[in-house]
Design a protein around this motif. Structure first.
Motif, PDB file in Angstrom:
ATOM      1  N   ALA A 167       0.586  -1.751  -0.099  1.00  0.00           N
ATOM      2  CA  ALA A 167      -0.107   0.049  -0.232  1.00  0.00           C
ATOM      3  C   ALA A 167       1.077   1.502   0.563  1.00  0.00           C
ATOM      4  O   ALA A 167       1.750   1.272   0.601  1.00  0.00           O
ATOM      5  N   ASP A 168       0.512   2.494  -0.348  1.00  0.00           N
ATOM      6  CA  ASP A 168       0.721   3.622  -0.380  1.00  0.00           C
ATOM      7  C   ASP A 168       0.899   4.379   1.132  1.00  0.00           C
ATOM      8  O   ASP A 168      -0.010   4.421   1.254  1.00  0.00           O
ATOM      9  N   PRO A 170       0.831   7.232   2.661  1.00  0.00           N
ATOM     10  CA  PRO A 170      -0.482   8.499   2.134  1.00  0.00           C
ATOM     11  C   PRO A 170       0.154   9.485   3.274  1.00  0.00           C
ATOM     12  O   PRO A 170      -0.148  10.136   3.822  1.00  0.00           O
ATOM     13  N   THR A 171       1.649  10.584   3.011  1.00  0.00           N
ATOM     14  CA  THR A 171       2.208  11.276   3.271  1.00  0.00           C
ATOM     15  C   THR A 171       3.702  11.500   2.540  1.00  0.00           C
ATOM     16  O   THR A 171       3.932  11.437   1.783  1.00  0.00           O
ATOM     17  N   SER A 178       7.245   8.241   5.660  1.00  0.00           N
ATOM     18  CA  SER A 178       7.328   6.835   4.451  1.00  0.00           C
ATOM     19  C   SER A 178       8.926   6.240   4.129  1.00  0.00           C
ATOM     20  O   SER A 178       8.779   5.025   4.515  1.00  0.00           O
ATOM     21  N   HIS A 266      -0.807   3.104   9.079  1.00  0.00           N
ATOM     22  CA  HIS A 266      -1.537   3.590   7.901  1.00  0.00           C
ATOM     23  C   HIS A 266      -3.213   4.056   8.222  1.00  0.00           C
ATOM     24  O   HIS A 266      -3.729   4.861   7.513  1.00  0.00           O
ATOM     25  N   THR A 267      -3.463   3.374   8.867  1.00  0.00           N
ATOM     26  CA  THR A 267      -5.378   4.005   9.933  1.00  0.00           C
ATOM     27  C   THR A 267      -5.112   4.984   9.924  1.00  0.00           C
ATOM     28  O   THR A 267      -6.011   6.601   9.310  1.00  0.00           O
ATOM     29  N   LEU A 269      -2.813   7.600   9.416  1.00  0.00           N
ATOM     30  CA  LEU A 269      -2.241   8.588   8.325  1.00  0.00           C
ATOM     31  C   LEU A 269      -2.937   8.838   7.087  1.00  0.00           C
ATOM     32  O   LEU A 269      -3.497  10.281   7.098  1.00  0.00           O
ATOM     33  N   ARG A 270      -3.701   7.509   7.206  1.00  0.00           N
ATOM     34  CA  ARG A 270      -5.249   8.258   5.772  1.00  0.00           C
ATOM     35  C   ARG A 270      -6.632   8.320   7.152  1.00  0.00           C
ATOM     36  O   ARG A 270      -7.565   9.935   6.691  1.00  0.00           O
ATOM     37  N   SER A 272      -5.877  11.301   8.910  1.00  0.00           N
ATOM     38  CA  SER A 272      -5.753  12.276   9.553  1.00  0.00           C
ATOM     39  C   SER A 272      -5.924  12.893   7.508  1.00  0.00           C
ATOM     40  O   SER A 272      -6.236  14.692   7.777  1.00  0.00           O
ATOM     41  N   LYS A 273      -5.407  12.256   7.204  1.00  0.00           N
ATOM     42  CA  LYS A 273      -5.542  13.116   5.313  1.00  0.00           C
ATOM     43  C   LYS A 273      -6.727  12.990   5.174  1.00  0.00           C
ATOM     44  O   LYS A 273      -7.317  14.058   4.542  1.00  0.00           O
ATOM     45  N   ILE A 274      -7.821  12.121   5.851  1.00  0.00           N
ATOM     46  CA  ILE A 274      -9.136  12.795   5.459  1.00  0.00           C
ATOM     47  C   ILE A 274      -9.724  13.738   5.904  1.00  0.00           C
ATOM     48  O   ILE A 274     -10.267  15.003   5.673  1.00  0.00           O
TER      49      ILE A 274
END
Length: 276
Positions: A167-168, A170-171, A178, A266-267, A269-270, A272-274
């Motif tokens: 998985a990418d 997201p940062t 990363s 991953h959770t 970061l995702r 936070s991005k959302i």
């Protein structure tokens, strides 16, 4: 279309080292016949050796690259390989594999060798085909291995968790997030990784979690936050003192902790991005 036949589908799928070497040799012979090692290692056309890029000094080249002797020719040396030798040769072949695209067929009915003599090659196509064919074999040895896109022998992920490795992340923060996560993944997955290597990989993920602690506080309950750091701080991961809990099966639990931390990162970061 590739598919597995009956005995492979219905068996437990596991192979020992002897079978691994036999299957590898069959695949190597096919690849060699189809010219995947012509560009670098060359090949024999009847009694004449057609030189590749390294074949004029092949023995010295192998020794300088691998610091080992007596690994080639493969068909007569394979039986004496250790597991380490085997993985070394796989990585070497990956680096020296290319697919021929333009060539002239040497007709064996006219005293030729029955193969194409290629003039142009694609390393990308060759490496991809090498990975695809060898990984089918490697996945069934012990708990499973694979050749990565970088040509390294890595341990396969536990069932259902492969996406975490692929998985990418997201940062945009490579230095703090990363790069450290990718370093931990590689350290954990290397075929020769020790328990200390795996512990260090978990510690690296814990450091990233610590860096992201302000985000964790925003998006997780206090109890969940405490549970995450309790593992690293009280189970002999980041600290060494008499209060640490260390009486557990590290081979099993290190895997669980690693995947738990990686999934948590991953959770967070995702989320936070959302919500940013």
């Amino acid at each position: 279309m590739e598919r597995e036949y009956y005995s492979v589908r219905t068996g437990d799928g596991k192979i020992d080292f002897g079978m691994l070497k036999d299957l590898f040799l069959s695949n190597y012979n096919i690849l060699n016949k189809e010219g995947y090692f012509q560009e670098y290692i060359g090949f024999w056309c009847n009694n004449d050796h057609i030189q590749g890029k390294v074949s004029n000094h092949f023995s010295d080249y192998i020794f300088l690259k691998m610091r080992k002797k007596n690994l080639f020719p493969i068909p007569t040396s394979l039986n004496n390989y250790s597991e380490e030798d085997f993985f070394d040769v796989l990585e070497f072949l990956y680096d020296h594999c290319s697919k021929g695209h333009i060539g002239i067929y040497c007709d064996e009915t006219r005293f030729g060798c029955g193969r194409y003599h290629y003039e142009s090659y694609s390393k990308l196509d060759g490496k991809q085909h090498f990975r695809n064919t060898m990984n089918i074999i490697l996945r069934d040895y012990k708990d499973g291995f694979e050749i990565s896109e970088n040509g390294e022998i890595l341990i396969l992920s536990d069932n259902g968790l492969t996406n975490l490795f692929e998985a990418d992340i997201p940062t945009d923060d490579a230095g703090n997030i990363s790069n450290k996560m990718n370093s931990a993944i590689l350290k954990f997955r290397k075929a020769k990784s020790t328990l200390d290597d795996r512990k260090e990989a978990i510690r690296e993920l814990a450091d990233v979690l610590e860096f992201l602690r302000p985000e964790i506080k925003k998006h997780l309950d206090k109890k969940d936050e405490n549970d995450i750091f309790n593992i690293a701080n009280n189970f002999g991961i980041r600290h060494h003192n008499a209060d640490q809990k260390t009486n557990y099966n590290k081979e099993i639990w290190y895997s669980w902790i690693f995947y738990y931390y990686l999934a948590t990162l991953h959770t967070v970061l995702r989320i936070s991005k959302i919500k940013s």
